[in-house]
Design a protein around this motif. Sequence first.
Motif, PDB file in Angstrom:
ATOM      1  N   LEU A 315       0.812  -1.361   0.112  1.00  0.00           N
ATOM      2  CA  LEU A 315       0.314   0.044  -0.057  1.00  0.00           C
ATOM      3  C   LEU A 315       1.154   1.803  -0.278  1.00  0.00           C
ATOM      4  N   ILE A 316       0.303   2.323  -0.660  1.00  0.00           N
ATOM      5  CA  ILE A 316       1.160   3.296  -0.822  1.00  0.00           C
ATOM      6  C   ILE A 316      -0.129   4.270  -0.317  1.00  0.00           C
ATOM      7  N   THR A 317       0.551   5.344   0.284  1.00  0.00           N
ATOM      8  CA  THR A 317      -0.042   6.331   0.066  1.00  0.00           C
ATOM      9  C   THR A 317       0.388   8.075   0.485  1.00  0.00           C
ATOM     10  N   LEU A 318       0.293   8.625  -0.800  1.00  0.00           N
ATOM     11  CA  LEU A 318       0.656  10.060  -0.938  1.00  0.00           C
ATOM     12  C   LEU A 318      -1.006  11.274   0.054  1.00  0.00           C
ATOM     13  N   GLU A 319      -1.175  11.379   0.598  1.00  0.00           N
ATOM     14  CA  GLU A 319      -1.275  12.930   1.570  1.00  0.00           C
ATOM     15  C   GLU A 319      -0.959  14.353   2.087  1.00  0.00           C
ATOM     16  N   GLY A 320      -0.970  14.824   2.356  1.00  0.00           N
ATOM     17  CA  GLY A 320      -0.795  16.291   2.511  1.00  0.00           C
ATOM     18  C   GLY A 320      -1.761  17.299   2.345  1.00  0.00           C
ATOM     19  N   SER A 321      -1.714  17.747   3.471  1.00  0.00           N
ATOM     20  CA  SER A 321      -2.703  18.682   3.382  1.00  0.00           C
ATOM     21  C   SER A 321      -3.167  19.862   2.248  1.00  0.00           C
ATOM     22  N   GLY A 322      -2.157  19.869   1.380  1.00  0.00           N
ATOM     23  CA  GLY A 322      -1.376  20.502   0.179  1.00  0.00           C
ATOM     24  C   GLY A 322      -2.719  19.705  -1.332  1.00  0.00           C
ATOM     25  N   HIS A 354      -7.703  14.163   1.370  1.00  0.00           N
ATOM     26  CA  HIS A 354      -6.760  14.962   1.635  1.00  0.00           C
ATOM     27  C   HIS A 354      -5.481  13.654   1.611  1.00  0.00           C
ATOM     28  N   SER A 355      -5.985  12.501   1.001  1.00  0.00           N
ATOM     29  CA  SER A 355      -4.865  11.132   0.265  1.00  0.00           C
ATOM     30  C   SER A 355      -5.425  10.319  -0.486  1.00  0.00           C
ATOM     31  N   ILE A 356      -4.709   9.588  -1.082  1.00  0.00           N
ATOM     32  CA  ILE A 356      -4.928   8.769  -1.785  1.00  0.00           C
ATOM     33  C   ILE A 356      -3.971   7.447  -2.155  1.00  0.00           C
ATOM     34  N   CYS A 357      -4.516   6.414  -1.462  1.00  0.00           N
ATOM     35  CA  CYS A 357      -4.094   5.064  -1.082  1.00  0.00           C
ATOM     36  C   CYS A 357      -4.468   4.032  -2.546  1.00  0.00           C
ATOM     37  N   ILE A 358      -3.009   3.238  -2.695  1.00  0.00           N
ATOM     38  CA  ILE A 358      -3.093   2.449  -4.139  1.00  0.00           C
ATOM     39  C   ILE A 358      -2.430   1.757  -3.949  1.00  0.00           C
ATOM     40  N   ALA A 359      -3.005   0.250  -4.471  1.00  0.00           N
ATOM     41  CA  ALA A 359      -2.037  -0.271  -4.028  1.00  0.00           C
ATOM     42  C   ALA A 359      -1.442  -2.098  -4.980  1.00  0.00           C
ATOM     43  N   ASP A 366      10.124  -0.158  -4.956  1.00  0.00           N
ATOM     44  CA  ASP A 366      11.088   1.528  -5.076  1.00  0.00           C
ATOM     45  C   ASP A 366      10.954   1.798  -6.003  1.00  0.00           C
ATOM     46  N   LYS A 367      10.568   1.388  -7.480  1.00  0.00           N
ATOM     47  CA  LYS A 367      10.700   2.252  -8.546  1.00  0.00           C
ATOM     48  C   LYS A 367       9.807   2.910  -7.919  1.00  0.00           C
ATOM     49  N   ALA A 368       8.302   3.183  -7.044  1.00  0.00           N
ATOM     50  CA  ALA A 368       7.218   3.393  -7.158  1.00  0.00           C
ATOM     51  C   ALA A 368       7.365   4.901  -6.483  1.00  0.00           C
ATOM     52  N   LYS A 369       8.578   4.380  -5.354  1.00  0.00           N
ATOM     53  CA  LYS A 369       8.546   4.960  -4.355  1.00  0.00           C
ATOM     54  C   LYS A 369       9.449   6.553  -5.383  1.00  0.00           C
ATOM     55  N   GLU A 370      10.489   5.847  -6.283  1.00  0.00           N
ATOM     56  CA  GLU A 370      11.037   6.873  -6.849  1.00  0.00           C
ATOM     57  C   GLU A 370      10.623   7.954  -7.527  1.00  0.00           C
ATOM     58  N   ALA A 371       8.856   6.834  -8.471  1.00  0.00           N
ATOM     59  CA  ALA A 371       9.005   8.190  -9.180  1.00  0.00           C
ATOM     60  C   ALA A 371       8.007   9.346  -8.528  1.00  0.00           C
ATOM     61  N   ILE A 372       7.048   8.524  -7.931  1.00  0.00           N
ATOM     62  CA  ILE A 372       6.519   9.594  -7.164  1.00  0.00           C
ATOM     63  C   ILE A 372       7.493  10.707  -6.466  1.00  0.00           C
ATOM     64  N   ASP A 373       8.624  10.110  -5.764  1.00  0.00           N
ATOM     65  CA  ASP A 373       9.057  11.441  -4.974  1.00  0.00           C
ATOM     66  C   ASP A 373       9.242  12.591  -6.121  1.00  0.00           C
ATOM     67  N   THR A 374       9.906  11.935  -6.659  1.00  0.00           N
ATOM     68  CA  THR A 374      10.225  12.937  -8.074  1.00  0.00           C
ATOM     69  C   THR A 374       9.050  13.721  -8.966  1.00  0.00           C
ATOM     70  N   GLU A 375       8.260  13.506  -8.436  1.00  0.00           N
ATOM     71  CA  GLU A 375       6.798  13.787  -9.664  1.00  0.00           C
ATOM     72  C   GLU A 375       6.294  15.073  -8.184  1.00  0.00           C
ATOM     73  N   PHE A 376       6.727  14.456  -7.100  1.00  0.00           N
ATOM     74  CA  PHE A 376       5.927  15.945  -6.460  1.00  0.00           C
ATOM     75  C   PHE A 376       6.878  16.324  -5.637  1.00  0.00           C
ATOM     76  N   GLU A 387       5.816  12.781   3.449  1.00  0.00           N
ATOM     77  CA  GLU A 387       6.545  12.032   2.905  1.00  0.00           C
ATOM     78  C   GLU A 387       5.569  10.161   2.857  1.00  0.00           C
ATOM     79  N   LEU A 388       5.958   9.651   1.152  1.00  0.00           N
ATOM     80  CA  LEU A 388       4.898   8.285   1.262  1.00  0.00           C
ATOM     81  C   LEU A 388       5.192   7.695   2.226  1.00  0.00           C
ATOM     82  N   VAL A 389       3.886   7.118   2.051  1.00  0.00           N
ATOM     83  CA  VAL A 389       3.413   6.179   3.457  1.00  0.00           C
ATOM     84  C   VAL A 389       3.568   4.870   2.987  1.00  0.00           C
ATOM     85  N   ILE A 390       4.382   3.553   3.455  1.00  0.00           N
ATOM     86  CA  ILE A 390       5.360   2.173   2.271  1.00  0.00           C
ATOM     87  C   ILE A 390       4.699   1.308   3.537  1.00  0.00           C
TER      88      ILE A 390
END
Length: 814
Positions: A315-322, A354-359, A366-376, A387-390
């Motif tokens: 599970l990867i959760t992207l969240e934040g008030s922004g 406030h959040s999006i959760c994907i499976a 690892d590949k997903a984290k790098e891609a999402i961190d770069t994008e955001f 920070e991503l919750v994995i």
Amino acid sequence: MKVLKFGGSSVASSENINKVINIVKDSSYKNNIALVVSALGGVTDLLLEAGNFACKNNAKYLESFKIIEEKHLQVTRELIPVNNQSGVLGTVKKMLNKLENTLEGVFLINELSPKTSDKIVSFGELLSSYIISEALKNKNLDVVLKNSQELIITNENFSNAAVKFDKTNVAIEDFFNDNKHKIVVLPGFVASTENGENSTLGRGGSDYTAAIVAAAVNASILEIWTDVSGMFTANPKIVKEAFPIKNISYQEAMELSHFGAKVLYPPTIQPVLKKEIPISIKNTFDAKAEGTLITKVSSNTNPIKGISHIENMALITLEGSGMVGIPGFSKRLFGALSEQKINVSLITQASSEHSICIAISNNDVDKAKEAIDTEFSYEMEHHKVDELVIEKNNAIIALVGDNMKSHQGISGKMFSTLGRNNVNIRAIAQGASEKNISAVISHKDIKKALNSLHAEFFENQTKQLNLFVVGVGNVGGKLIEQIRKQQQYLLDNLRVQVRVIALTNSKKMVFNEDGIDLENWKSALEKGEVLNMDTFHNNVTVLNLRNSIFVDNTANENISKLYANYLKQSVAVVTCNKIACSSNYANYQKLKHLAREYNAPFLFETNVGAGLPIIDTLKNLIASGDKVTKIQAVLSGSLNFIFNNFNEDSAFYDVVKQAGVEGYTEPDPRIDLSGVDVMRKILILARESGTRLELEDIKNNSFLPKASLDAKSVPDFMETLKTEAAHFNKIQQKAAANNCRLKFVAEFDNGTANVGLQEIPSDHPFYNLDGSDNIVLFFTERYSKQPLIIKGAGAGADVTASGLFADIIRIGNN
């Protein structure tokens, strides 16, 4: 025309291929046949392995090649008669030589492109289809081999090519219109680009090949032959009670196959769905089995058709008030994942945005984290996005069925079932069409979740109890015998299936995940492994079976200290061991709290009165709002037996010895005669009444002389019963002179408790208490003048075992 496809397990050996030949022969009597075959079982993996070794300049690729070579040559020799072998073997060897040359080229340049990889893995189906076509010819069947690479045209997305149906359908139609043979053998999985380059349809592509051909020729049916008898209600390797689904819709089959039902490759259905061509899933090794028929509309009335799952998910959760109120976050997230070709299996988003959760797969984290961190990166740097919750090591379970939307409460039933079995849900997804309800759970809970849901939706509401039994002495042995005798009755009448998964004695332990044969449990235990309670606990945890119950038949303090560990694992505890509930009050309360927190029953009815419903009655009084004011009780069956048999004609020593022989006292009779056992019992009743009390708060009016109390061992103690005979005789004679009987009485009154030997007059309820019976008088606000009396056998292995059994059944009925 019928299209038959046989997978790798069906063509894994010459023996299996002969089964295929018989099935094809039977089908070809009335129909023209297009026969699509996979590579021989295991060969595709070997080809990939060889390619990877060669790419890394590792000469081990030759070892893999040799296994591939020998496998095909052996199957050829076994299928083709000796006088016809030379030509077939020659062709097989030529094909193998081409494969070897290709691998050698990869080895020399240390490079394996997707195009070359497709060329290498294509050899599996090309070889198998040639060998099988020759075997069919040698059975005098009208057969022709047609290379699918000449029929199925794809783009150049090697390893997972997309089919160009306009050209493919024309090629297939033209070929079959001109074909005069009864049986056409085609290699599955393989295709070619418009430029004639080898391409493949991805893993599982042989199913796809068969579906493409079936749609192009308007086949009457597509039969997919595998090693199971259809699509099951759940994975039969995990859920033993799973059974084949007779009929299912295309959409339901697609959902199940997407969520891990491996007998069908998801894209398979697409080509035949539009033309409404039925698909039949059949078993090569049980050809007469009905299997599963996939059609436009299912005739099955059950709204749930199956329960499936995908393992090894994160599970990867992207969240934040922004993120709130800002459009485009979802697009950017899925765009970043798409660029990395990462498949998303489940999506859930909070309505607050406030959040999006994907499976996704664990392998892509690892590949997903790098891609999402770069994008955001900008948003994270400015704290608009956290920070991503994995969370790794999860699984997705899914209920699938077309008609769920017309049945109320299915999702509630699903989640309540998981909740009752202590399966924590991390995320939920359900589409508006309600064909699928998905939930993310911990990977360790897969088996428990699938079995619990299957029992709820597909079985006759039978509740399975899995027992882990510690101690098989007098009480434990009787309990096992009672369970053995009543197993069928409980199943037939209460729909409770009781299985004993583990047993221990003082030296050994034995586990059987499918349940120990209770006819032969003693021999199984003799052959068991050395007892280790840490290993025992670990095994219970790893098995993680639904409705697990730890049953303690011992009087061992160390065993009682393990209860908390089991309750924390949502394993119920049933015990006749009084030590835990009479230990310090904080521990008693902790165990009760853990039972509530982890929804794991903690039952100890046999702590007081063996099989008598004393504690249960007390609990019901308190729960209904009554208040206990006083308890008077004879709680020791051992002491009652002793004093009922001690008279002027018998020696106290002889009576105590007899009580031990008949199993009324503990092996160490001091536990009974000292009054400590009775102190523990009245303490438990006081606590269950709502009073905070410790063992040392109870006054013990011991009848034993100082010599007996000071004895250092059981033999020394027993000897004092002889040397102090006058002391005991005096007690008996005094009671007789007063026309009274001796009873060891426990009392609880206004928050205080005491135990001791009393002279009971003839008009008292205790006077006629015979044998080893117990009696309890509950004085409450409702029963203030006439107490509530519970009376009956309070000692002995049989009644204690029956009390334990009753607690177990109570859990089953809950």
